[in-house]
Scaffold this motif. Structure first.
Motif, PDB file in Angstrom:
ATOM      1  N   ASN A   1       0.827  -1.203   0.000  1.00 53.81           N
ATOM      2  CA  ASN A   1       0.000   0.000   0.000  1.00 53.81           C
ATOM      3  C   ASN A   1       0.864   1.258   0.000  1.00 53.81           C
ATOM      4  O   ASN A   1       0.466   2.280  -0.549  1.00 53.81           O
ATOM      5  CB  ASN A   1      -0.949   0.005   1.200  1.00 53.81           C
TER       6      ASN A   1
ATOM      7  N   GLU B   1       3.480   0.396  -3.669  1.00 57.65           N
ATOM      8  CA  GLU B   1       2.786  -0.088  -4.875  1.00 57.65           C
ATOM      9  C   GLU B   1       3.539  -1.207  -5.587  1.00 57.65           C
ATOM     10  O   GLU B   1       2.926  -2.106  -6.128  1.00 57.65           O
ATOM     11  CB  GLU B   1       2.499   1.043  -5.876  1.00 57.65           C
TER      12      GLU B   1
ATOM     13  N   PHE C   1       2.610  -5.924  -7.778  1.00 54.71           N
ATOM     14  CA  PHE C   1       2.178  -4.547  -8.013  1.00 54.71           C
ATOM     15  C   PHE C   1       0.710  -4.432  -7.628  1.00 54.71           C
ATOM     16  O   PHE C   1      -0.105  -5.291  -7.958  1.00 54.71           O
ATOM     17  CB  PHE C   1       2.336  -4.168  -9.489  1.00 54.71           C
ATOM     18  N   LYS C   2       0.408  -3.376  -6.899  1.00 49.53           N
ATOM     19  CA  LYS C   2      -0.984  -3.058  -6.576  1.00 49.53           C
ATOM     20  C   LYS C   2      -1.088  -1.544  -6.486  1.00 49.53           C
ATOM     21  O   LYS C   2      -0.464  -0.917  -5.633  1.00 49.53           O
ATOM     22  CB  LYS C   2      -1.395  -3.691  -5.246  1.00 49.53           C
ATOM     23  N   GLN C   3      -1.845  -0.968  -7.392  1.00 51.32           N
ATOM     24  CA  GLN C   3      -1.946   0.486  -7.445  1.00 51.32           C
ATOM     25  C   GLN C   3      -2.783   0.995  -6.281  1.00 51.32           C
ATOM     26  O   GLN C   3      -3.856   0.476  -5.992  1.00 51.32           O
ATOM     27  CB  GLN C   3      -2.554   0.921  -8.767  1.00 51.32           C
ATOM     28  N   SER C   4      -2.272   2.007  -5.604  1.00 50.76           N
ATOM     29  CA  SER C   4      -3.000   2.609  -4.484  1.00 50.76           C
ATOM     30  C   SER C   4      -3.858   3.769  -5.002  1.00 50.76           C
ATOM     31  O   SER C   4      -3.791   4.125  -6.181  1.00 50.76           O
ATOM     32  CB  SER C   4      -2.013   3.112  -3.433  1.00 50.76           C
TER      33      SER C   4
ATOM     34  N   LYS D   1      -1.870   6.590  -6.615  1.00 50.00           N
ATOM     35  CA  LYS D   1      -1.260   6.321  -7.920  1.00 50.00           C
ATOM     36  C   LYS D   1       0.143   6.917  -8.001  1.00 50.00           C
ATOM     37  O   LYS D   1       0.434   7.794  -8.805  1.00 50.00           O
ATOM     38  CB  LYS D   1      -2.145   6.834  -9.055  1.00 50.00           C
ATOM     39  N   LYS D   2       1.027   6.416  -7.139  1.00 49.82           N
ATOM     40  CA  LYS D   2       2.400   6.914  -7.067  1.00 49.82           C
ATOM     41  C   LYS D   2       3.207   6.559  -8.310  1.00 49.82           C
ATOM     42  O   LYS D   2       4.087   7.296  -8.716  1.00 49.82           O
ATOM     43  CB  LYS D   2       3.089   6.331  -5.833  1.00 49.82           C
TER      44      LYS D   2
END
Length: 98
Positions: free
Chosen positions: A42, A45, A85-88, A91-92
């Motif tokens: 989190n 990312e 990968f997991k976009q928060s 969106k960093k």
């Protein structure tokens, strides 16, 4: 979320220089380790996780459990290292257009 090949290659390139942020210990995948992975993904990312086991089936089961529990996308696994990968919401990481 599905990623195009172009986006996956971009993320793999970004992950190349990263060091593993979480390393599983002798106890394997515990609730504490899973919480640490959730927090790291989190925040960053894009993370690497080191799974030091020589049993291929056990390693596959651990990787599947991590992916299922975090809802992250598996980009690749090389040896003992899993790249997720997991976009928060922030969106960093800017993904290229499809």
């Amino acid at each position: 979320m599905t990623l195009s090949n172009k986006q996956i290659q971009h993320l793999k390139g970004l992950a190349h220089s990263l060091k593993p942020v979480v390393q599983l210990g002798n106890n394997g995948l515990t609730e504490g380790v899973l919480a640490e992975i959730e927090g790291a993904i989190n925040h960053h990312e894009l993370i690497k996780i080191k799974i030091p086991t020589d049993d291929k089936e056990e390693k596959a089961l651990i990787m599947d459990a991590i992916i299922r529990e975090t809802g992250a996308i598996k980009l690749q696994s090389i040896g003992h290292v899993l790249v997720l990968f997991k976009q928060s919401a922030d969106k960093k990481i800017e993904l290229p257009k499809r």
